[in-house]
Design a protein around this motif. Structure first.
Motif, PDB file in Angstrom:
ATOM      1  N   CYS A 170       0.826  -1.204   0.000  1.00  0.00           N
ATOM      2  CA  CYS A 170       0.000   0.000   0.000  1.00  0.00           C
ATOM      3  C   CYS A 170       0.862   1.257   0.000  1.00  0.00           C
ATOM      4  CB  CYS A 170      -0.911   0.011   1.227  1.00  0.00           C
ATOM      5  SG  CYS A 170      -2.077  -1.355   1.257  1.00  0.00           S
ATOM      6  N   ARG A 171       0.429   2.235  -0.794  1.00  0.00           N
ATOM      7  CA  ARG A 171       1.049   3.568  -0.816  1.00  0.00           C
ATOM      8  C   ARG A 171      -0.002   4.553  -0.327  1.00  0.00           C
ATOM      9  NH1 ARG A 171       2.476   2.404  -6.660  1.00  0.00           N
ATOM     10  NH2 ARG A 171       0.422   3.275  -6.767  1.00  0.00           N
ATOM     11  N   THR A 172       0.359   5.313   0.688  1.00  0.00           N
ATOM     12  CA  THR A 172      -0.567   6.276   1.271  1.00  0.00           C
ATOM     13  C   THR A 172      -0.075   7.678   0.972  1.00  0.00           C
ATOM     14  OG1 THR A 172      -0.983   4.701   3.047  1.00  0.00           O
ATOM     15  CG2 THR A 172      -1.700   6.945   3.411  1.00  0.00           C
ATOM     16  N   ASP A 173      -1.000   8.544   0.514  1.00  0.00           N
ATOM     17  CA  ASP A 173      -0.672   9.925   0.177  1.00  0.00           C
ATOM     18  C   ASP A 173      -1.598  10.854   0.965  1.00  0.00           C
ATOM     19  OD1 ASP A 173       0.466  12.111  -1.130  1.00  0.00           O
ATOM     20  OD2 ASP A 173      -1.022  12.054  -2.742  1.00  0.00           O
ATOM     21  N   VAL A 174      -0.988  11.762   1.749  1.00  0.00           N
ATOM     22  CA  VAL A 174      -1.745  12.728   2.538  1.00  0.00           C
ATOM     23  C   VAL A 174      -1.536  14.093   1.925  1.00  0.00           C
ATOM     24  CG1 VAL A 174      -2.043  13.775   4.802  1.00  0.00           C
ATOM     25  CG2 VAL A 174      -1.459  11.357   4.621  1.00  0.00           C
ATOM     26  N   ARG A 175      -2.637  14.746   1.562  1.00  0.00           N
ATOM     27  CA  ARG A 175      -2.592  16.111   1.019  1.00  0.00           C
ATOM     28  C   ARG A 175      -3.614  16.951   1.756  1.00  0.00           C
ATOM     29  NH1 ARG A 175      -1.114  15.977  -5.297  1.00  0.00           N
ATOM     30  NH2 ARG A 175       0.308  14.211  -5.176  1.00  0.00           N
ATOM     31  N   GLY A 176      -3.111  17.792   2.664  1.00  0.00           N
ATOM     32  CA  GLY A 176      -4.013  18.622   3.460  1.00  0.00           C
ATOM     33  C   GLY A 176      -4.831  17.769   4.406  1.00  0.00           C
ATOM     34  N   SER A 177      -6.139  17.756   4.188  1.00  0.00           N
ATOM     35  CA  SER A 177      -7.018  16.978   5.055  1.00  0.00           C
ATOM     36  C   SER A 177      -7.500  15.691   4.387  1.00  0.00           C
ATOM     37  CB  SER A 177      -8.226  17.825   5.454  1.00  0.00           C
ATOM     38  OG  SER A 177      -8.985  18.148   4.300  1.00  0.00           O
ATOM     39  N   THR A 190      -5.698  -3.903  -7.746  1.00  0.00           N
ATOM     40  CA  THR A 190      -5.360  -2.680  -7.032  1.00  0.00           C
ATOM     41  C   THR A 190      -6.650  -2.041  -6.525  1.00  0.00           C
ATOM     42  OG1 THR A 190      -3.421  -2.326  -8.413  1.00  0.00           O
ATOM     43  CG2 THR A 190      -4.261  -0.428  -7.205  1.00  0.00           C
ATOM     44  N   VAL A 191      -6.628  -1.633  -5.263  1.00  0.00           N
ATOM     45  CA  VAL A 191      -7.801  -1.044  -4.621  1.00  0.00           C
ATOM     46  C   VAL A 191      -7.448   0.370  -4.187  1.00  0.00           C
ATOM     47  CG1 VAL A 191      -9.359  -1.253  -2.646  1.00  0.00           C
ATOM     48  CG2 VAL A 191      -8.579  -3.295  -3.810  1.00  0.00           C
ATOM     49  N   ARG A 192      -8.390   1.314  -4.346  1.00  0.00           N
ATOM     50  CA  ARG A 192      -8.200   2.705  -3.935  1.00  0.00           C
ATOM     51  C   ARG A 192      -9.043   2.958  -2.694  1.00  0.00           C
ATOM     52  NH1 ARG A 192     -10.733   7.912  -5.670  1.00  0.00           N
ATOM     53  NH2 ARG A 192      -9.133   9.499  -5.378  1.00  0.00           N
ATOM     54  N   LEU A 193      -8.404   3.451  -1.635  1.00  0.00           N
ATOM     55  CA  LEU A 193      -9.084   3.777  -0.385  1.00  0.00           C
ATOM     56  C   LEU A 193      -8.928   5.278  -0.133  1.00  0.00           C
ATOM     57  CD1 LEU A 193      -7.494   0.911   1.718  1.00  0.00           C
ATOM     58  CD2 LEU A 193      -9.742   0.878   0.661  1.00  0.00           C
ATOM     59  N   VAL A 243      -6.814  11.905   2.452  1.00  0.00           N
ATOM     60  CA  VAL A 243      -5.894  10.764   2.404  1.00  0.00           C
ATOM     61  C   VAL A 243      -6.361   9.823   1.305  1.00  0.00           C
ATOM     62  CG1 VAL A 243      -4.936   8.820   3.683  1.00  0.00           C
ATOM     63  CG2 VAL A 243      -5.494  10.929   4.883  1.00  0.00           C
ATOM     64  N   VAL A 244      -5.412   9.388   0.477  1.00  0.00           N
ATOM     65  CA  VAL A 244      -5.686   8.400  -0.562  1.00  0.00           C
ATOM     66  C   VAL A 244      -4.647   7.298  -0.432  1.00  0.00           C
ATOM     67  CG1 VAL A 244      -5.846   7.954  -3.030  1.00  0.00           C
ATOM     68  CG2 VAL A 244      -6.630  10.127  -2.131  1.00  0.00           C
ATOM     69  N   ALA A 245      -5.094   6.049  -0.449  1.00  0.00           N
ATOM     70  CA  ALA A 245      -4.185   4.904  -0.379  1.00  0.00           C
ATOM     71  C   ALA A 245      -4.494   3.970  -1.533  1.00  0.00           C
ATOM     72  CB  ALA A 245      -4.341   4.177   0.946  1.00  0.00           C
ATOM     73  N   TYR A 246      -3.450   3.541  -2.223  1.00  0.00           N
ATOM     74  CA  TYR A 246      -3.573   2.543  -3.289  1.00  0.00           C
ATOM     75  C   TYR A 246      -2.905   1.269  -2.797  1.00  0.00           C
ATOM     76  CZ  TYR A 246      -4.896   6.302  -6.434  1.00  0.00           C
ATOM     77  OH  TYR A 246      -5.544   7.353  -7.023  1.00  0.00           O
ATOM     78  N   CYS A 247      -3.643   0.175  -2.803  1.00  0.00           N
ATOM     79  CA  CYS A 247      -3.122  -1.105  -2.340  1.00  0.00           C
ATOM     80  C   CYS A 247      -3.170  -2.098  -3.492  1.00  0.00           C
ATOM     81  CB  CYS A 247      -3.933  -1.634  -1.168  1.00  0.00           C
ATOM     82  SG  CYS A 247      -3.843  -0.605   0.294  1.00  0.00           S
ATOM     83  N   HIS A 248      -2.003  -2.665  -3.830  1.00  0.00           N
ATOM     84  CA  HIS A 248      -1.911  -3.673  -4.893  1.00  0.00           C
ATOM     85  C   HIS A 248      -1.538  -5.005  -4.270  1.00  0.00           C
ATOM     86  CE1 HIS A 248      -1.216  -5.529  -8.744  1.00  0.00           C
ATOM     87  NE2 HIS A 248      -0.038  -5.948  -8.298  1.00  0.00           N
ATOM     88  N   ASN A 249      -2.310  -6.032  -4.576  1.00  0.00           N
ATOM     89  CA  ASN A 249      -2.082  -7.372  -4.033  1.00  0.00           C
ATOM     90  C   ASN A 249      -1.432  -8.251  -5.101  1.00  0.00           C
ATOM     91  OD1 ASN A 249      -2.097  -9.727  -2.616  1.00  0.00           O
ATOM     92  ND2 ASN A 249      -4.303 -10.029  -2.703  1.00  0.00           N
ATOM     93  N   PRO A 250      -0.134  -8.549  -4.997  1.00  0.00           N
ATOM     94  CA  PRO A 250       0.521  -9.389  -5.997  1.00  0.00           C
ATOM     95  C   PRO A 250       0.405 -10.885  -5.703  1.00  0.00           C
ATOM     96  CG  PRO A 250       2.152  -8.544  -4.497  1.00  0.00           C
ATOM     97  CD  PRO A 250       0.828  -7.970  -4.073  1.00  0.00           C
ATOM     98  N   TYR A 251      -0.234 -11.262  -4.597  1.00  0.00           N
ATOM     99  CA  TYR A 251      -0.270 -12.665  -4.175  1.00  0.00           C
ATOM    100  C   TYR A 251      -1.596 -13.329  -4.502  1.00  0.00           C
ATOM    101  CZ  TYR A 251       3.781 -10.979  -1.690  1.00  0.00           C
ATOM    102  OH  TYR A 251       4.975 -10.405  -1.382  1.00  0.00           O
TER     103      TYR A 251
END
Length: 117
Positions: A47-54, A96-99, A56-64
């Motif tokens: 998962c990669r989490t990006d915080v911009r101001g207030s 890949t899932v976007r949270l 939050v966006v996280a992209y999680c990729h499952n390779p398994y």
């Protein structure tokens, strides 16, 4: 004399136990068996989490091959701002899932939890 004769076998036994190598002791064998157990299959989306101001966006990729249920958690900086736990999303194999989530003001921390299905 009798005292020294009765202590002689005990002294010899203690010396023998203390002179054993570490690997020969029973607790070392248990630890070695646990260390040589079959390795677990790899699991967990990256998962990669990006915080911009207030926001939050996280992209999680499952390779398994196993499905990973991911959930975004956000801790807000202000005491009156509510912390949030997002709804869980299932990241299937090669998916890949976007949270997303947000606070009213600043974000103190954000992380993603994983659950094996």
């Amino acid at each position: 004399m009798r005292l020294s004769r009765s202590l002689a076998p005990v002294t010899v036994a203690v010396c023998l136990v203390l002179s054993l190598p570490y690997d020969a002791l029973p607790h070392a064998r248990v630890a070695a068996r646990q260390a040589t157990a079959a390795p677990e299959e790899p699991f967990g989306a990256e998962c990669r989490t990006d915080v911009r101001g207030s926001r939050v966006v996280a992209y999680c990729h499952n390779p398994y091959a196993d499905t990973d249920r991911v959930r975004l958690h956000i801790e807000c900086d202000r005491w009156w701002d509510l912390d949030t736990d997002g709804t869980p999303a299932d990241a299937g194999p090669a998916q890949t899932v976007r949270l997303t989530g947000r606070c009213w003001k600043e974000v103190r921390s954000a992380w993603v939890s994983h659950q094996k299905l």
